[in-house]
Write an enzyme that holds these catalytic residues in place. Structure first.
Site, PDB file in Angstrom:
ATOM      1  CG  HIS A   1      -2.093  -0.975   0.986  1.00 23.00           C
ATOM      2  ND1 HIS A   1      -3.376  -0.721   1.409  1.00 23.00           N
ATOM      3  CD2 HIS A   1      -2.148  -2.193   0.381  1.00 23.00           C
ATOM      4  CE1 HIS A   1      -4.165  -1.733   1.086  1.00 23.00           C
ATOM      5  NE2 HIS A   1      -3.424  -2.640   0.469  1.00 23.00           N
TER       6      HIS A   1
ATOM      7  CG  HIS B   1      -5.082 -12.106  -2.056  1.00 25.00           C
ATOM      8  ND1 HIS B   1      -6.229 -11.802  -2.757  1.00 25.00           N
ATOM      9  CD2 HIS B   1      -4.718 -10.952  -1.440  1.00 25.00           C
ATOM     10  CE1 HIS B   1      -6.536 -10.528  -2.577  1.00 25.00           C
ATOM     11  NE2 HIS B   1      -5.626  -9.987  -1.781  1.00 25.00           N
TER      12      HIS B   1
END
Length: 725
Positions: free
Chosen positions: A99, A267
């Site tokens: 991020h 993920h």
């Protein structure tokens, strides 16, 4: 990419929704006023380091092995105040790194992790960055230990890379060299919405066409990094989500294969958090109480358990072994059928229709019971979309291929805004040159500069032709991601050679004259282009009564087409260049606003912007030879006439058309000159006028010539990273 966004409708931070201060500011009073402050952000007065502190030199003293060892140890050192899932902080650290870097967008090169901006508002309080404040606090003892030898920007991105290594991935490498900023960025347009997670319609001309996402934007909502994990506007539809993923990742410099690799690799580890009541969370860091000490999203119901946290609202892990980098993501996604469900916090997510207990991930707290795995709408898009599915099938057939593709994509994600490899520091910098790094070979330096200048001066090229070509070559530089510039001479390659703003007919004529000189003297064409511009400046200065020599440093290299990703250079095309009074047809943004944006990307201060504009106008460098703003009777001579006549009260100013004005004699009414907004803003904006008046003074003509040459040289040298020690 874990916990990509808070759930729609129950965002933990939507307390009033305002993203801007309610205090009245000058901009609030006069919202249409040009905000010149973006040229002054990150002023030296806000920097706590000593004036002679050089981070790039200091980081070379860093004990990299010791730092990496400490980071490896941190990964499994679970703290009571923020316990780690399965006793491993890897997923949290990866999400922080992701991020920090994932805000980068290709359109203007802004965003990204190269400045440590995740520490400041608004990013530190975005819904998508929920609980990343905890990741930075976990890193604080390490930052404290190594101090000035490692920046927050470097440390936050290294932490995710080490997390992957700790969980079994052979990473591609890492480069240090990111310098911290010390205040929030004000030059980045994150969107116009006044609420977090406002409906996506606010960002699109047509939500059904993802390509209509607003200019300079990449994320689909205010406060998100990429897409809504619950689906477009929180409505699950994997096929539709796939189209939005494709556009938003492309705007962040990723192709379909890199996008699929990043989604799967992101993920493969960690989990999303939505096992609780989102409504019970406290404010985001910028809105918290003073005694929260910068912590946000305080959770009174967590009970000291990792699995009780709420971040995105989505709940669960994607793989059977979430602390191990393996092929588990593909096994889970493609090995089961999936159905819609909701998390305990109310977020829409997908669960397997049937799954054996042994394939379910273990509870992150008790280490014995099994919990239901999860897929977001973005994950389901990898299975539903035919292109992404085909890529994933290739990955599943070759684990080594997947690991290498992901490692390279992760490296690109975390380094895309650092510019050429010359900016990378440290023992883990990969030897391989990657095309997205815009590689440039070293250029020659052993030629006779004075003899070369004489050959250039002997051509039939005019000073204006030489100045414009050098300018057009250098003006593509963006300090935001350190791309573009004169080094490499890519102005002679596709696509730049055909850009409208580069006046291809004139450009080809100049290149035809300069390329033989480069071949004859052994200089690079990149050097010859810049030196020709300098020759033009010196000739114009002499015509204006100034005897100046423009500084020059040899050594630019010439890139080839094989070294150039032509498609990625399309975003560098200037849609407007106020310095040459150019605006590409079809772009309606205000000329002065686009002017300021270009100057900021080029790293210019307000005084540098002013002196360059005034000098270039009187030199006659306007696109197509237009006379707008050429406030002088001796065009081609370097002089202060632009400023003198702009501030002359014997003149009056009159709009006569769309973005066109006349300057008339106040007594006779005769038209003396014409102008655009990019000219008159230097008299109307109070800050810019103050600088213009300095150069209009009778005693500052020598200062003007000196300052103009200095600013010109700065533009020509912006991309000389090869000269960095």
């Amino acid at each position: 990419m874990n916990d990509m966004s808070p759930m729609s409708g129950k965002c933990p931070v939507m307390h009033g929704g305002a993203t801007r201060s309610t205090a009245t500011s000058t901009k609030d009073w006069w919202p249409e006023a040009l905000n010149v402050e973006i040229l002054h952000q990150h002023d030296a007065r806000s920097n706590p380091m000593d004036p002679d502190f050089d981070y790039r030199e200091t980081v070379k003293t860093l004990n990299v092995d010791a730092l990496k060892a400490d980071l490896h140890a941190l990964m499994t050192d679970s703290q009571d105040w923020w316990p780690a899932d399965w006793g491993h902080y890897g997923g949290l650290m990866i999400r922080m790194s992701w991020h920090a870097a994932g805000t980068y967008r290709t359109s203007d090169g802004r965003g990204g992790g190269s400045t440590g901006n995740l520490r400041f508002a608004p990013l530190n309080s975005w819904p998508d960055n929920g609980n990343l404040d905890k990741a930075r606090r976990l890193l604080w003892p390490i930052k404290k230990k190594y101090g000035n030898a490692v920046s927050w920007a470097d440390l936050m991105l290294l932490a995710g890379t080490i997390a992957y290594e700790n969980m079994g991935l052979k990473t591609f490498g890492f480069g240090f060299g990111r310098e911290d900023i010390w205040a929030p960025e004000i030059d980045v347009n994150w969107g116009e919405e006044q609420e977090w997670l406002a409906p996506s319609e606010n960002r699109y001309v047509n939500l059904e066409d993802p390509e209509t996402l607003g200019p300079n934007l990449a994320a689909v909502h205010m406060g998100l990094i990429y897409v809504n994990p619950e689906g477009v506007n929180g409505n699950p539809d994997p096929a539709r989500t796939a189209q939005h993923i494709r556009v938003t990742f492309a705007r962040m410099a990723m192709n379909d294969e890199e996008t699929a690799a990043l989604t799967a690799g992101g993920h493969t580890v960690g989990k999303a958090h939505g096992n609780g009541d989102a409504g019970g969370l406290g404010r985001e860091p910028e809105g918290g109480e003073i005694h929260d000490q910068g912590f946000g999203w305080m959770n009174p119901n967590a009970d000291g358990k990792a699995g009780s946290h709420v971040t995105s609202g989505v709940e669960g892990a994607w793989t059977t072994e979430p602390t191990k980098f393996d092929m588990g993501y593909f096994d889970m996604l493609f090995g089961h059928e999936w159905e819609l469900t909701t998390s305990p916090a109310g977020a829409k997510q997908w669960k397997p229709v049937n799954i054996e207990d042994v394939d379910m991930p273990i509870d992150p707290d008790d280490g014995t019971t099994r919990t239901m795995p999860v897929m977001t709408d973005a994950d389901m898009a990898m299975k539903v979309d035919p292109v992404y599915r085909e890529i994933c099938e290739r990955f599943m057939a070759d684990e080594d291929y997947f690991r290498d593709t992901f490692a390279r994509a992760w490296f690109k994600l975390t380094h895309r805004d650092m510019g050429p490899k010359a900016n990378y520091i440290g023992p883990d910098v990969p030897d391989e040159d990657l095309i997205w790094q815009d590689p440039i070979p070293a250029g020659p330096t052993g030629y006779d500069v004075d003899a070369l200048k004489a050959k250039i001066a002997a051509t039939d090229l005019t000073p204006v032709e030489m100045i414009n070509t050098a300018w057009d070559s250098a003006r593509t530089y963006r300090g935001s991601d350190k791309r573009g510039g004169a080094n490499g001479a890519r102005i002679r390659l596709a696509p730049q050679r055909d850009w409208e703003g580069n006046e291809p007919e004139r450009l080809n004529r100049v290149l035809a004259a300069l390329e033989p000189i480069a071949a004859e003297t052994g200089a690079s064409i990149a050097d010859v282009i810049v030196l020709a511009g300098n020759v033009g400046i010196e000739q114009a200065a002499k015509a204006g009564g100034f005897n100046v020599e423009v500084p020059f440093a040899a050594g630019r290299g010439d890139a080839t087409a094989a070294m150039t990703d032509a498609e990625s250079f399309d975003v560098l095309e200037p849609l407007a260049d106020g310095f040459r009074n150019f605006a590409k047809d079809g772009y309606a943004s205000k000329a002065d606003e686009m002017f300021l944006d270009r100057a900021q990307l080029m790293g210019l201060t307000a005084p540098e912007l002013v002196v360059l504009l005034g000098g270039m106008r009187v030199l006659g460098t306007n696109y197509g030879g237009a006379q707008h703003g050429v406030f002088t009777d001796r065009e081609g001579a370097l002089s202060t006439d632009f400023f003198v006549n702009l501030t002359d009260m014997s003149n009056s100013w009159h709009p006569v058309g769309d973005d066109l004005y006349e300057i008339r004699d106040r007594q006779s009414g005769d038209v003396k000159w014409t102008a655009t907004r990019a000219d008159l803003v230097f008299g109307s904006n109070s800050i810019l006028r103050a600088y213009a008046e300095v150069y209009a003074q009778d005693d500052n003509q020598e200062k003007f010539a000196k300052d103009f040459v200095s600013a010109w040289n700065k533009v020509m040298m912006n991309d000389r990273f090869d000269l960095i020690d």
